[in-house]
Design an enzyme around this catalytic site. Sequence first.
Site, PDB file in Angstrom:
ATOM      1  N   GLU A 110       0.941  -1.111  -0.162  1.00  0.00           N
ATOM      2  CA  GLU A 110       0.094  -0.162  -0.134  1.00  0.00           C
ATOM      3  C   GLU A 110       1.284   1.173   0.270  1.00  0.00           C
ATOM      4  O   GLU A 110       2.251   1.452   0.458  1.00  0.00           O
ATOM      5  CB  GLU A 110      -0.982  -0.062   1.275  1.00  0.00           C
ATOM      6  CG  GLU A 110      -2.046  -1.563   1.356  1.00  0.00           C
ATOM      7  CD  GLU A 110      -2.933  -1.119   2.322  1.00  0.00           C
ATOM      8  OE1 GLU A 110      -3.948  -1.216   2.347  1.00  0.00           O
ATOM      9  OE2 GLU A 110      -2.379  -0.676   3.576  1.00  0.00           O
ATOM     10  N   CYS A 123       3.239   8.633   1.406  1.00  0.00           N
ATOM     11  CA  CYS A 123       3.560   8.081   1.949  1.00  0.00           C
ATOM     12  C   CYS A 123       4.105   6.530   1.403  1.00  0.00           C
ATOM     13  O   CYS A 123       3.007   5.724   0.569  1.00  0.00           O
ATOM     14  CB  CYS A 123       2.690   7.891   3.294  1.00  0.00           C
ATOM     15  SG  CYS A 123       2.967   6.328   4.799  1.00  0.00           S
ATOM     16  N   CYS A 130       5.980  -6.276   7.735  1.00  0.00           N
ATOM     17  CA  CYS A 130       6.875  -6.035   8.642  1.00  0.00           C
ATOM     18  C   CYS A 130       7.726  -6.473   9.605  1.00  0.00           C
ATOM     19  O   CYS A 130       6.927  -7.668  10.601  1.00  0.00           O
ATOM     20  CB  CYS A 130       7.497  -4.919   9.365  1.00  0.00           C
ATOM     21  SG  CYS A 130       8.046  -3.319  10.253  1.00  0.00           S
ATOM     22  N   CYS A 134       6.249  -5.111  16.088  1.00  0.00           N
ATOM     23  CA  CYS A 134       5.399  -3.927  17.617  1.00  0.00           C
ATOM     24  C   CYS A 134       4.149  -3.905  17.560  1.00  0.00           C
ATOM     25  O   CYS A 134       3.150  -3.875  16.621  1.00  0.00           O
ATOM     26  CB  CYS A 134       5.389  -1.951  16.887  1.00  0.00           C
ATOM     27  SG  CYS A 134       6.844  -1.477  16.037  1.00  0.00           S
ATOM     28  N   CYS A 137       0.375  -2.949  15.795  1.00  0.00           N
ATOM     29  CA  CYS A 137       0.682  -2.041  14.924  1.00  0.00           C
ATOM     30  C   CYS A 137       0.023  -3.288  13.708  1.00  0.00           C
ATOM     31  O   CYS A 137       0.351  -4.286  14.063  1.00  0.00           O
ATOM     32  CB  CYS A 137       2.018  -1.891  14.413  1.00  0.00           C
ATOM     33  SG  CYS A 137       2.421  -1.836  12.312  1.00  0.00           S
ATOM     34  N   GLY A 184       6.608  -1.608   6.724  1.00  0.00           N
ATOM     35  CA  GLY A 184       8.451  -2.011   6.576  1.00  0.00           C
ATOM     36  C   GLY A 184       9.443  -1.004   7.444  1.00  0.00           C
ATOM     37  O   GLY A 184       8.486  -0.334   8.002  1.00  0.00           O
ATOM     38  N   GLU A 185      10.261  -1.528   7.563  1.00  0.00           N
ATOM     39  CA  GLU A 185      10.919  -0.583   8.524  1.00  0.00           C
ATOM     40  C   GLU A 185      11.637  -0.518   7.176  1.00  0.00           C
ATOM     41  O   GLU A 185      12.508  -1.206   7.172  1.00  0.00           O
ATOM     42  CB  GLU A 185      11.581  -1.799   9.412  1.00  0.00           C
ATOM     43  CG  GLU A 185      12.744  -1.270   9.979  1.00  0.00           C
ATOM     44  CD  GLU A 185      12.886   0.580  11.044  1.00  0.00           C
ATOM     45  OE1 GLU A 185      12.305   0.505  11.204  1.00  0.00           O
ATOM     46  OE2 GLU A 185      14.530   1.416  10.551  1.00  0.00           O
ATOM     47  N   SER A 218      11.525   6.808   8.040  1.00  0.00           N
ATOM     48  CA  SER A 218      11.923   6.833   9.534  1.00  0.00           C
ATOM     49  C   SER A 218      12.289   5.071  10.104  1.00  0.00           C
ATOM     50  O   SER A 218      12.468   4.271   9.123  1.00  0.00           O
ATOM     51  CB  SER A 218       9.750   6.727   9.946  1.00  0.00           C
ATOM     52  OG  SER A 218       9.142   5.073   9.799  1.00  0.00           O
ATOM     53  N   SER A 241      10.987   6.468  15.819  1.00  0.00           N
ATOM     54  CA  SER A 241       9.752   5.813  16.253  1.00  0.00           C
ATOM     55  C   SER A 241      10.179   5.800  18.006  1.00  0.00           C
ATOM     56  O   SER A 241      10.683   4.436  17.535  1.00  0.00           O
ATOM     57  CB  SER A 241       9.233   4.900  15.688  1.00  0.00           C
ATOM     58  OG  SER A 241       8.869   5.391  14.579  1.00  0.00           O
ATOM     59  N   LEU A 242      10.130   6.591  18.993  1.00  0.00           N
ATOM     60  CA  LEU A 242      10.233   5.654  19.775  1.00  0.00           C
ATOM     61  C   LEU A 242       9.856   5.599  21.280  1.00  0.00           C
ATOM     62  O   LEU A 242       9.425   4.085  21.743  1.00  0.00           O
ATOM     63  CB  LEU A 242      11.274   7.402  20.845  1.00  0.00           C
ATOM     64  CG  LEU A 242      11.325   7.161  22.115  1.00  0.00           C
ATOM     65  CD1 LEU A 242      13.090   6.545  21.541  1.00  0.00           C
ATOM     66  CD2 LEU A 242      12.537   8.505  22.831  1.00  0.00           C
ATOM     67  N   HIS A 243       8.134   5.914  20.327  1.00  0.00           N
ATOM     68  CA  HIS A 243       7.301   5.862  21.449  1.00  0.00           C
ATOM     69  C   HIS A 243       7.111   5.541  22.938  1.00  0.00           C
ATOM     70  O   HIS A 243       5.765   5.710  23.607  1.00  0.00           O
ATOM     71  CB  HIS A 243       6.508   4.673  20.868  1.00  0.00           C
ATOM     72  CG  HIS A 243       5.868   4.821  19.087  1.00  0.00           C
ATOM     73  ND1 HIS A 243       5.746   5.529  18.875  1.00  0.00           N
ATOM     74  CD2 HIS A 243       7.162   3.424  18.766  1.00  0.00           C
ATOM     75  CE1 HIS A 243       5.334   4.998  17.294  1.00  0.00           C
ATOM     76  NE2 HIS A 243       6.340   4.043  17.474  1.00  0.00           N
ATOM     77  N   ASN A 320      -3.548   5.635  16.373  1.00  0.00           N
ATOM     78  CA  ASN A 320      -4.866   4.497  15.610  1.00  0.00           C
ATOM     79  C   ASN A 320      -5.432   3.551  15.521  1.00  0.00           C
ATOM     80  O   ASN A 320      -4.548   2.649  15.657  1.00  0.00           O
ATOM     81  CB  ASN A 320      -4.410   4.748  13.876  1.00  0.00           C
ATOM     82  CG  ASN A 320      -3.889   6.396  13.503  1.00  0.00           C
ATOM     83  OD1 ASN A 320      -4.894   7.426  13.428  1.00  0.00           O
ATOM     84  ND2 ASN A 320      -2.599   6.129  12.951  1.00  0.00           N
ATOM     85  N   CYS A 363      -0.714   5.722  10.347  1.00  0.00           N
ATOM     86  CA  CYS A 363       0.556   4.979  10.056  1.00  0.00           C
ATOM     87  C   CYS A 363      -0.016   3.853  11.244  1.00  0.00           C
ATOM     88  O   CYS A 363      -0.800   4.227  12.172  1.00  0.00           O
ATOM     89  CB  CYS A 363       1.372   6.007  11.481  1.00  0.00           C
ATOM     90  SG  CYS A 363       2.883   5.537  11.585  1.00  0.00           S
TER      91      CYS A 363
HETATM   92  S1  SF4 Z   1       5.510   0.371  13.839  1.00  0.00           S
HETATM   93 FE1  SF4 Z   1       6.799  -0.311  11.812  1.00  0.00          FE
HETATM   94  S2  SF4 Z   1       8.554  -0.820  12.392  1.00  0.00           S
HETATM   95 FE2  SF4 Z   1       7.258  -1.484  13.799  1.00  0.00          FE
HETATM   96  S3  SF4 Z   1       5.640  -3.349  13.073  1.00  0.00           S
HETATM   97 FE3  SF4 Z   1       4.719  -1.459  12.645  1.00  0.00          FE
HETATM   98  S4  SF4 Z   1       5.397  -1.414  10.145  1.00  0.00           S
HETATM   99 FE4  SF4 Z   1       7.005  -2.815  11.537  1.00  0.00          FE
END
Ligand code: SF4
Length: 371
Positions: A110, A123, A130, A134, A137, A184-185, A218, A241-243, A320, A363
Amino acid sequence: MDVVSSLPLVFNAPARGKPPLHFADLDEAGRIAAAEKLGLPKFRANQLAKQYFARLNADATEMTDLPAAIREEVGEALFPTLMTPIRHVATDSGTTRKTLWRLHDGTLLESVLMRYPERNTLCISSQAGCGMACPFCATGQGGLDRNLSTAEIVDQVRAAARALRDGDLGEPGRLSNIVFMGMGEPLANYKRVVDAVRKITSPEPNGFGISARSVTVSTVGLAPAIRRLADEGIPVTLAVSLHTPDDELRDTLVPVNNRWPVAEVLEAARYYADTTGRRVSIEYALIRDVNDQPWRADLLGAKLRKALGQMVHVNLIPLNPTPGSQWDASPKDVEREFVRRVQEQGVSCTVRDTRGQEIAAACGQLAAEEG
Ligand code: SF4
């Protein structure tokens, strides 16, 4: 040693479904060699680059400056179809559009195009799925399918730039910003992502000529890859992406923290800021009762001020919701207090406008479902 191959196995994509070689995979020398292989003089390579990067054309049959007799052969050799659009979904009065693509091996992918009054942002995805897992996500829940090729990344940009130019999203416009915040990362597909960034930022005809400052890469914090990116000489914006500022919670929210903890990630971010002169973005998805406590805001502000001084900006992202998830966004008053406390530490902090929520394009929501 290559950063990616030094990562644990889980970060290496399986080698299945290798995409066909495409013109957008090649550098200038490679394009000339490919043209020569087809019996074409050197100038044709430049002509093809103009077609692809300046005219945004990937269909050789439309390349009218090529002799008609060779168009088909050029198309077959250098412009195989990489992605087929399956579905476009629009929201925000047609100014946000999510496209679901099918790649040559059936992999789904996507990308999301967002029009703002002063910019047009795409984006893009760097991997199918990925492997970072996380838990909040949607993309992470499905695991890693495979790395995208350079051309599969670049062609998302070409297709969006063309759609904007042709007025598919209202008034014709120009693509101005790219964020690697889709599936993805990006730094786990390092070489292809950097190669794609060079093609996005190089002036025409070797690239799309989008300013490096308008490209954001990112990462969840692959510290060695952040340092390597700093040394590439392409000053893109780095978004980490610290969170959460503490290792205890981050070990569960962003599992890669077990390998590169907060202090190491912030040291690498500092190196990035020092080397490129660019302010680093810190992404923080605010999750109700998980990472939104006042003390965490204080700790975040203090750690960032110490590590990065003025060279940092915090983007708070209201979480989200993903289908079936127990995670939820923080209430607005908690969010406001969080921002106030981070700012009180002298660190700039704003809440990000989250576009595309109702089409699951924001995101952490890109799960590439076909249904
Ligand atoms: S937040 Fe980003 S790095 Fe983490 S699983 Fe989702 S896509 Fe991958």
